[in-house]
Design an enzyme around this catalytic site. Structure first.
Site, short mmCIF file in Angstrom:
data_model
loop_
_atom_site.label_atom_id
_atom_site.label_comp_id
_atom_site.label_asym_id
_atom_site.label_seq_id
_atom_site.Cartn_x
_atom_site.Cartn_y
_atom_site.Cartn_z
N LYS A 132 51.63 44.19 45.13
CA LYS A 132 52.32 42.95 44.75
C LYS A 132 53.83 43.20 44.65
O LYS A 132 54.64 42.47 45.24
CB LYS A 132 51.76 42.43 43.41
CG LYS A 132 52.32 41.10 43.00
CD LYS A 132 51.71 40.63 41.70
CE LYS A 132 52.38 41.31 40.54
NZ LYS A 132 51.93 40.87 39.23
N ASP A 150 50.09 37.04 42.86
CA ASP A 150 50.08 37.20 41.41
C ASP A 150 49.04 36.25 40.84
O ASP A 150 48.27 35.62 41.58
CB ASP A 150 51.49 36.99 40.82
CG ASP A 150 51.88 35.51 40.78
OD1 ASP A 150 51.20 34.68 41.42
OD2 ASP A 150 52.87 35.18 40.11
#
Ligand code: SF4
Length: 238
Positions: A132, A150
């Site tokens: 991420k 996320d």
């Protein structure tokens, strides 16, 4: 009046709907952007590490002091641990984050001449950097399209009917197959902005949602416009 959508009858129909939702969100959030403050790939990398379990607003309050004192990978590599801990304490998990930041500085100096690499495969090998974080840096500091899965992105991708899986890497792959690559970074910002402002985890503001007519989860939150309007959080979140 918005009526609940039927599931798309083919993959092509799903792609068409997903792209339309992306366009509607682009109109809704023309200035969507990364809400972390940074001026270089290194600053963004550090800010993204600090943003774990913390709001972007809080991170933006501590980074001016941190970035003024630590300007290069070498500065982080030789940082005084207590000093870093004190500066970043309010972002939470400050001991682990300090370990990551100092380790990051050392790894960048040892393996990359003090520079932040611009490849996913190299970024994810750095301390404290997961997929991420790597995609945030690639998309926002290097202009390499990346999907940032996320908590908001994952939730909205499910509600939009774009995926049924929970694994972030699989979500990235499935959503990536629906939306053109050139749109990935901005798509990530748009979903995160919509998740923060309208499509909340507990009570999504369906009755005040600009993509309600395209969303198969319309009705998961209040549909009454007056009730829904009160749930909308206007931001900014930075
Ligand atoms: S707020 Fe409701 S209608 Fe809008 S995207 Fe979220 S679930 Fe769908």
């Amino acid at each position: 009046m918005v009526t609940k959508l039927k599931p798309p009858t083919s993959h092509t129909a799903l792609v068409r709907r997903a792209r339309r939702m992306n366009r509607e969100l682009a109109d809704l959030y023309p200035d969507a952007h990364c809400e972390l403050d940074f001026t270089s790939p290194l600053e963004l990398l550090v800010a993204t590490i600090l943003s774990a379990q913390c709001t972007d607003k809080r991170v933006n309050m501590v980074t001016p002091v941190l970035f003024a004192r630590y300007r290069s990978a070498a500065d982080y590599a030789s940082a005084d641990r207590e000093d870093v801990e004190k500066i970043i304490m309010s972002t939470g998990f400050f001991r682990a984050k300090t370990n990551s930041i100092i380790g990051l500085g050392q790894a960048l100096c040892e393996r990359h001449g003090g520079e932040v690499p611009n490849k996913l495969s190299e970024l994810v090998k750095l301390p404290g950097v997961g997929r991420k974080t790597a995609n945030v840096v690639l998309g926002n500091a290097f202009g390499v399209p990346g999907i940032t899965v996320d908590t908001h992105f994952g939730r909205l991708a499910h509600r939009f009917g774009w995926t049924t899986v929970d694994d972030p890497v699989k979500i990235e792959t499935e959503v990536g197959a629906l939306i053109p690559r050139s749109e990935w970074t901005m798509l990530s910002h748009r979903l995160i902005w919509h998740g923060r402002r309208v499509c909340h985890s507990r009570r999504p503001a369906c009755g005040a949602c600009a993509v309600a007519a395209l969303c198969p989860s319309y009705g998961e939150g209040p549909t009454d416009p007056a009730v829904a309007a009160k749930l909308v959080k206007p931001g900014p979140f930075s």
